[in-house]
Design a protein around this motif. Structure first.
Motif, PDB file in Angstrom:
ATOM      1  N   MET A 152       6.767 -31.544  15.217  1.00 52.62           N
ATOM      2  CA  MET A 152       6.118 -32.848  15.318  1.00 52.62           C
ATOM      3  C   MET A 152       5.828 -33.224  16.767  1.00 52.62           C
ATOM      4  N   LYS A 176      -0.576 -33.590  20.422  1.00 47.67           N
ATOM      5  CA  LYS A 176      -0.802 -35.036  20.429  1.00 47.67           C
ATOM      6  C   LYS A 176      -0.727 -35.566  19.012  1.00 47.67           C
ATOM      7  N   ASN A 177       0.446 -35.497  18.426  1.00 48.70           N
ATOM      8  CA  ASN A 177       0.661 -35.992  17.075  1.00 48.70           C
ATOM      9  C   ASN A 177       1.041 -37.458  17.105  1.00 48.70           C
ATOM     10  N   ASN A 204       4.240 -38.679  18.831  1.00 44.13           N
ATOM     11  CA  ASN A 204       4.202 -38.845  20.283  1.00 44.13           C
ATOM     12  C   ASN A 204       3.781 -40.256  20.661  1.00 44.13           C
TER      13      ASN A 204
END
Length: 131
Positions: free
Chosen positions: A24, A28-29, A32
């Motif tokens: 995860m 750039k999930n 974040n």
């Protein structure tokens, strides 16, 4: 991420929970964005966020969240993942959803605590955050 005093997010997860968390955090999930204030950067939080495994949570509980006042750990929000459910019952998607949900709790509380230095005044309930 190693658990040392310079970290803002302390990852003490193990097994499948650790694997899901690390996946995860790549790229750039959304996680974040949710945990942005706890990361080191130009304006890091004055609080730490600690993820850990727990064998003390009930059978129906995926995770728990505690503020510094609730956990007794100075300047640290604590997210405890249910070790039994994580390793034996929950899918990777359920674990990811749980990490995200508890991360949102941490982000909301960090916002409130950072703006009101008198921590004893903040109510430890949803209406307190909402107000």
């Amino acid at each position: 991420m190693e658990d040392d005093e310079e970290d803002i997010i302390l990852n003490n997860l193990t097994g499948k929970a650790k694997c899901v968390y690390e996946k995860m955090m790549e790229g750039k999930n959304i996680i974040n964005w949710v945990l942005e204030n706890f990361k080191e950067g130009s304006k890091p939080s004055e609080f730490n966020l600690r993820f850990e495994m727990s064998s003390d949570l009930g059978n129906e509980t995926n995770a728990s969240f505690a503020t510094p006042l609730q956990s007794g750990v100075a300047n640290t929000f604590v997210i405890k993942m249910n070790k039994h459910r994580t390793e034996n019952i929950n899918t990777s998607l359920t674990i990811a959803r749980t990490i995200l949900q508890e991360g949102i709790h941490a982000g909301l509380w960090e916002f409130m605590y950072s703006r009101d230095k008198n921590l004893a005044v903040i109510k430890d309930d949803f209406p307190g955050i909402y107000n």
